[in-house]
Design a protein around this motif. Structure first.
Motif, PDB file in Angstrom:
ATOM      1  N   GLY A 109       0.796  -1.222   0.000  1.00 52.43           N
ATOM      2  CA  GLY A 109       0.000   0.000   0.000  1.00 52.43           C
ATOM      3  C   GLY A 109       0.828   1.270   0.000  1.00 52.43           C
ATOM      4  O   GLY A 109       0.316   2.344   0.341  1.00 52.43           O
ATOM      5  N   VAL A 110       2.105   1.163  -0.381  1.00 51.14           N
ATOM      6  CA  VAL A 110       2.978   2.337  -0.388  1.00 51.14           C
ATOM      7  C   VAL A 110       2.423   3.408  -1.329  1.00 51.14           C
ATOM      8  O   VAL A 110       2.049   3.117  -2.467  1.00 51.14           O
ATOM      9  CB  VAL A 110       4.404   1.939  -0.825  1.00 51.14           C
ATOM     10  N   GLY A 111       2.347   4.652  -0.824  1.00 49.29           N
ATOM     11  CA  GLY A 111       1.844   5.759  -1.632  1.00 49.29           C
ATOM     12  C   GLY A 111       0.342   5.925  -1.592  1.00 49.29           C
ATOM     13  O   GLY A 111      -0.191   6.827  -2.251  1.00 49.29           O
ATOM     14  N   GLN A 112      -0.348   5.070  -0.833  1.00 47.49           N
ATOM     15  CA  GLN A 112      -1.807   5.158  -0.753  1.00 47.49           C
ATOM     16  C   GLN A 112      -2.232   5.491   0.669  1.00 47.49           C
ATOM     17  O   GLN A 112      -1.526   5.194   1.641  1.00 47.49           O
ATOM     18  CB  GLN A 112      -2.450   3.836  -1.188  1.00 47.49           C
ATOM     19  N   ASN A 113      -3.405   6.099   0.793  1.00 47.12           N
ATOM     20  CA  ASN A 113      -3.945   6.462   2.095  1.00 47.12           C
ATOM     21  C   ASN A 113      -4.945   5.430   2.581  1.00 47.12           C
ATOM     22  O   ASN A 113      -5.473   4.626   1.802  1.00 47.12           O
ATOM     23  CB  ASN A 113      -4.603   7.840   2.024  1.00 47.12           C
ATOM     24  N   ASP A 114      -5.213   5.471   3.895  1.00 45.53           N
ATOM     25  CA  ASP A 114      -6.148   4.499   4.469  1.00 45.53           C
ATOM     26  C   ASP A 114      -7.604   4.912   4.299  1.00 45.53           C
ATOM     27  O   ASP A 114      -8.491   4.059   4.297  1.00 45.53           O
ATOM     28  CB  ASP A 114      -5.839   4.265   5.946  1.00 45.53           C
ATOM     29  N   LEU A 115      -7.856   6.219   4.157  1.00 42.83           N
ATOM     30  CA  LEU A 115      -9.237   6.700   4.054  1.00 42.83           C
ATOM     31  C   LEU A 115      -9.404   7.606   2.831  1.00 42.83           C
ATOM     32  O   LEU A 115      -8.462   8.299   2.427  1.00 42.83           O
ATOM     33  CB  LEU A 115      -9.633   7.484   5.309  1.00 42.83           C
ATOM     34  N   ASN A 116     -10.589   7.575   2.277  1.00 43.29           N
ATOM     35  CA  ASN A 116     -10.947   8.471   1.170  1.00 43.29           C
ATOM     36  C   ASN A 116     -12.078   9.366   1.654  1.00 43.29           C
ATOM     37  O   ASN A 116     -13.134   8.882   2.078  1.00 43.29           O
ATOM     38  CB  ASN A 116     -11.378   7.653  -0.044  1.00 43.29           C
ATOM     39  N   VAL A 117     -11.872  10.676   1.610  1.00 41.14           N
ATOM     40  CA  VAL A 117     -12.861  11.636   2.122  1.00 41.14           C
ATOM     41  C   VAL A 117     -13.459  12.409   0.950  1.00 41.14           C
ATOM     42  O   VAL A 117     -12.724  12.918   0.094  1.00 41.14           O
ATOM     43  CB  VAL A 117     -12.208  12.607   3.120  1.00 41.14           C
ATOM     44  N   ALA A 118     -14.780  12.476   0.907  1.00 40.81           N
ATOM     45  CA  ALA A 118     -15.469  13.213  -0.167  1.00 40.81           C
ATOM     46  C   ALA A 118     -16.722  13.858   0.407  1.00 40.81           C
ATOM     47  O   ALA A 118     -17.301  13.381   1.387  1.00 40.81           O
ATOM     48  CB  ALA A 118     -15.824  12.275  -1.320  1.00 40.81           C
ATOM     49  N   GLY A 119     -17.137  14.959  -0.215  1.00 46.57           N
ATOM     50  CA  GLY A 119     -18.341  15.652   0.236  1.00 46.57           C
ATOM     51  C   GLY A 119     -19.243  15.983  -0.924  1.00 46.57           C
ATOM     52  O   GLY A 119     -18.785  16.360  -2.005  1.00 46.57           O
ATOM     53  N   SER A 120     -20.540  15.805  -0.713  1.00 45.29           N
ATOM     54  CA  SER A 120     -21.521  16.111  -1.749  1.00 45.29           C
ATOM     55  C   SER A 120     -22.790  16.604  -1.063  1.00 45.29           C
ATOM     56  O   SER A 120     -23.370  15.886  -0.229  1.00 45.29           O
ATOM     57  CB  SER A 120     -21.814  14.873  -2.600  1.00 45.29           C
ATOM     58  N   GLY A 121     -23.217  17.809  -1.443  1.00 38.54           N
ATOM     59  CA  GLY A 121     -24.406  18.363  -0.803  1.00 38.54           C
ATOM     60  C   GLY A 121     -24.138  18.588   0.660  1.00 38.54           C
ATOM     61  O   GLY A 121     -23.205  19.286   1.043  1.00 38.54           O
ATOM     62  N   ASN A 122     -24.970  17.976   1.496  1.00 40.71           N
ATOM     63  CA  ASN A 122     -24.763  18.111   2.936  1.00 40.71           C
ATOM     64  C   ASN A 122     -24.230  16.820   3.563  1.00 40.71           C
ATOM     65  O   ASN A 122     -24.283  16.650   4.775  1.00 40.71           O
ATOM     66  CB  ASN A 122     -26.066  18.524   3.621  1.00 40.71           C
ATOM     67  N   ARG A 123     -23.731  15.911   2.705  1.00 39.10           N
ATOM     68  CA  ARG A 123     -23.244  14.617   3.222  1.00 39.10           C
ATOM     69  C   ARG A 123     -21.726  14.500   3.046  1.00 39.10           C
ATOM     70  O   ARG A 123     -21.197  14.622   1.942  1.00 39.10           O
ATOM     71  CB  ARG A 123     -23.929  13.454   2.512  1.00 39.10           C
ATOM     72  N   LEU A 124     -21.082  14.240   4.168  1.00 37.03           N
ATOM     73  CA  LEU A 124     -19.643  13.993   4.196  1.00 37.03           C
ATOM     74  C   LEU A 124     -19.434  12.474   4.278  1.00 37.03           C
ATOM     75  O   LEU A 124     -19.949  11.820   5.197  1.00 37.03           O
ATOM     76  CB  LEU A 124     -19.016  14.683   5.413  1.00 37.03           C
ATOM     77  N   THR A 125     -18.698  11.914   3.314  1.00 33.46           N
ATOM     78  CA  THR A 125     -18.490  10.460   3.270  1.00 33.46           C
ATOM     79  C   THR A 125     -17.011  10.131   3.479  1.00 33.46           C
ATOM     80  O   THR A 125     -16.138  10.624   2.756  1.00 33.46           O
ATOM     81  CB  THR A 125     -18.945   9.876   1.918  1.00 33.46           C
ATOM     82  N   ILE A 126     -16.760   9.292   4.483  1.00 30.23           N
ATOM     83  CA  ILE A 126     -15.400   8.803   4.752  1.00 30.23           C
ATOM     84  C   ILE A 126     -15.410   7.305   4.472  1.00 30.23           C
ATOM     85  O   ILE A 126     -16.146   6.551   5.118  1.00 30.23           O
ATOM     86  CB  ILE A 126     -14.976   9.085   6.201  1.00 30.23           C
ATOM     87  N   ARG A 127     -14.594   6.872   3.526  1.00 30.96           N
ATOM     88  CA  ARG A 127     -14.609   5.469   3.091  1.00 30.96           C
ATOM     89  C   ARG A 127     -13.214   4.869   3.267  1.00 30.96           C
ATOM     90  O   ARG A 127     -12.204   5.511   2.991  1.00 30.96           O
ATOM     91  CB  ARG A 127     -15.040   5.386   1.630  1.00 30.96           C
ATOM     92  N   ILE A 128     -13.173   3.609   3.703  1.00 25.67           N
ATOM     93  CA  ILE A 128     -11.899   2.886   3.803  1.00 25.67           C
ATOM     94  C   ILE A 128     -11.459   2.499   2.395  1.00 25.67           C
ATOM     95  O   ILE A 128     -12.235   1.924   1.623  1.00 25.67           O
ATOM     96  CB  ILE A 128     -12.040   1.620   4.675  1.00 25.67           C
ATOM     97  N   THR A 129     -10.221   2.796   2.040  1.00 20.47           N
ATOM     98  CA  THR A 129      -9.724   2.485   0.698  1.00 20.47           C
ATOM     99  C   THR A 129      -9.480   0.983   0.543  1.00 20.47           C
ATOM    100  O   THR A 129      -9.372   0.246   1.536  1.00 20.47           O
ATOM    101  CB  THR A 129      -8.415   3.236   0.416  1.00 20.47           C
ATOM    102  N   ASP A 130      -9.382   0.530  -0.696  1.00 18.69           N
ATOM    103  CA  ASP A 130      -9.146  -0.897  -0.961  1.00 18.69           C
ATOM    104  C   ASP A 130      -7.802  -1.350  -0.401  1.00 18.69           C
ATOM    105  O   ASP A 130      -7.680  -2.482   0.101  1.00 18.69           O
ATOM    106  CB  ASP A 130      -9.197  -1.168  -2.471  1.00 18.69           C
ATOM    107  N   ALA A 131      -6.786  -0.492  -0.502  1.00 18.17           N
ATOM    108  CA  ALA A 131      -5.470  -0.851   0.027  1.00 18.17           C
ATOM    109  C   ALA A 131      -5.528  -1.061   1.538  1.00 18.17           C
ATOM    110  O   ALA A 131      -4.937  -2.001   2.080  1.00 18.17           O
ATOM    111  CB  ALA A 131      -4.455   0.233  -0.320  1.00 18.17           C
TER     112      ALA A 131
END
Length: 554
Positions: A154-176
């Motif tokens: 997983g070198v060079g990759q993060n553990d979480l992916n953060v995105a926002g749309s409208g009024n919803r903040l989504t934090i997702r665990i990455t595949d790595a």
């Protein structure tokens, strides 16, 4: 000439005698096993029962007591194949992340507005914010919790992916990170299962990973698969939580940040506890069965330095208030803090017997399983089937030994007797070495011993045939025997060295039955060379010095 120094004679005899002494306990297997189990029980519980005393006295303490461990196919036992639910770890990760994200967002309420967690998949944390215009700031805040994946893949990759749309903040665990978490979860499960199984006194369990999320568990000597499942399947999640209150209604609303947890000893009573524990079982360094001030079975526990500090600070600030000891989402005790507990140790007591307190101590020391495990396959091998395998193995070994002995005596007479004694000694030395190593004997292992019996006389055959050649040339007895052993040495070493290399390859690259065969065969190669070259020669020297033969018919 055919001379063996006195010190070398003593060394050979001591080596043989020591090997036979180490193998001796296996002739009294049940008695020695009960002796060892009783000693282990006394050491673990600190309590000596009359049965333990009788079992300990059943075998002299000055004699060796190591036994050859019998595998599942010989002893009987339990076989389980479990699947680890790694999704539980994803859910736990998001659950533990939520309070931190909530507090960080709440600190900037003027920008992002009110925050609320909504239903989401196991690998995601979805938060609704009251002010959609503050989404950019909310994403910035959430990205503080992003860290690099701590694996080579997983070198060079993060553990979480953060995105926002409208009024919803989504934090997702990455595949790595999912891959890394799954690997850590299965490895942790293997270690915890191994500690739980080993600590209850079972012998030589097989605990290994199969595929990406499965664990194979084979434990000889345990009563049934259900008994093994009861031990492994217990989660043993221990926490110490502040008590908010007590209610009798299981549907009562505990309030934000709290949970409703039932009491074990008080049916119908539910405790309202703060979700955040003061300390957890992960900060426990030891747990042992004991007795409380009333003589009832209990469990003494001790925290590490960090846990002891947190526990001391909390108890000092909450004297007179209750706190709950929660095991597997049940309150097992809710004592009132009488004084600050700064020593980092305490005691769990309640309605439990000695066996239950011992079991609880084992589970607490081993730690909590990181995720639920579903058993896809379970099988119990009864001791009767194991005994049938042992009997069949004994019979095959005896037949092979008798046939080899008869052939050697028919072919070489008295020297055949010497070779036969060496073969029998070889088998016993194999058992002695396996006892010291703690190696497991399985049906393939018995096959390795039988093969060793058949091949152990190869060295003697080479030596004896070389002696015959010297006798035909007219050499006297002493010169013929000396030349036979000396000239056959290189051929014996070469033949066994190639077999040893093959056995090593099977041991390191094979698994299960192949490895069991390789273990006994490898030990047999070493002991057969020793008995053929040194022990057989010593017996022949003793005979020549005693009888002083002028000629030899071989």
């Amino acid at each position: 000439m055919l001379q063996i120094p006195f010190w070398k004679r003593i060394a050979i005899l001591l080596t043989v005698g020591f090997g036979l002494l180490l193998a001796m306990p296996n002739a009294f297997y049940s008695r020695v096993e009960q002796h060892n189990d009783a000693l282990a029980s006394v050491e673990k519980t600190g309590v000596t029962t009359p049965e333990d005393e009788a079992a300990i006295a059943g075998w002299p303490g000055f004699l060796p007591s190591r036994l050859v461990a019998l595998g599942l196919d010989l002893r009987g036992g339990a076989h389980l194949l479990g699947q680890v639910h790694v999704e539980d770890v994803y859910r736990a990760r998001m659950t533990s992340l939520w309070p931190e994200v909530r507090d960080a967002l709440a600190a900037e309420r003027d920008t992002v507005g009110a925050v609320r967690r909504v239903t989401s998949p196991e690998d995601q944390l979805i938060v609704e914010i009251g002010n959609p215009a503050g989404m950019t700031r909310a994403v910035e805040i959430a990205r503080r919790f992003v860290t690099p994946v701590a694996t080579l893949s997983g070198v060079g990759q993060n553990d979480l992916n953060v995105a926002g749309s409208g009024n919803r903040l989504t934090i997702r665990i990455t595949d790595a990170e999912k891959s890394a978490m799954a690997d850590r979860t299965v490895q942790q499960t293997l270690e915890i299962v191994r500690r739980r199984v080993d600590e209850v006194g079972t012998r030589e369990p097989t605990i290994m990973r199969q595929g990406s999320d499965r664990v194979l568990i084979q434990v000889p000597g345990i009563g049934s698969a259900e008994e093994l499942k009861a031990l492994i399947g217990t989660t043993a999640r221990l926490t110490f939580n502040p008590v908010v209150g007590r209610v009798a209604d299981e549907n009562a609303n505990p309030g934000s940040g709290n949970s409703l947890v039932p009491s074990v000893d008080e049916p119908g009573v539910f405790y309202v506890l703060e979700d955040r524990p003061v300390v957890t079982g992960e900060e426990l360094v030891d747990a042992r069965p004991s007795f409380d001030q009333n003589g009832a079975p209990s469990v003494d526990f001790r925290f590490n330095a960090q846990g002891a500090q947190k526990f001391g600070i909390y108890t000092a600030a909450n004297v007179g208030q209750p706190f709950a000891i929660v095991l597997d989402d049940q309150v097992i005790s809710a004592p009132v803090i009488r004084q600050a507990i700064t020593g980092g140790s305490g005691q769990i007591s309640g309605s439990m017997n000695i066996e239950e307190s011992t079991q609880l101590a084992v589970l607490l020391r081993a730690g909590a399983l990181p995720a639920e495990m579903t058993f896809l396959e379970e099988r119990t091998i009864g001791p009767e089937l194991g005994q049938d395998s042992i009997d069949a193995g004994k019979l095959s070994t005896i037949i092979a030994t008798v046939v080899v002995v008869a052939y050697m005596i028919a072919s070489y007479g008295l020297f055949g007797v010497f070779a036969s004694v060496a073969v029998l000694t070889n088998v016993l030395m194999i058992l002695g070495i396996m006892s010291v190593m703690g190696a497991t004997l399985t049906l393939p292992g018995i096959a390795g011993i039988v093969l060793t019996v058949g091949t152990a006389v190869d060295a003697n055959v080479i030596i004896y045939e070389r002696i015959r050649e010297e006798l035909r040339k007219g050499a006297n007895v002493v010169r013929a025997v000396d030349t036979g052993f000396r000239e056959a040495m290189s051929a014996i070493i070469d033949a066994n060295l190639t077999s040893f290399i093959a056995a090593m390859v099977m041991f390191f690259l094979g698994s299960g039955p192949v490895k069991g065969f390789a273990v006994t065969f490898t030990i047999g190669l070493v002991t057969s060379v020793f008995t053929a070259i040194y022990f057989t020669r010593l017996m022949i020297v003793f005979w020549i010095e005693w009888r002083k033969p002028k000629e030899l018919v071989l």
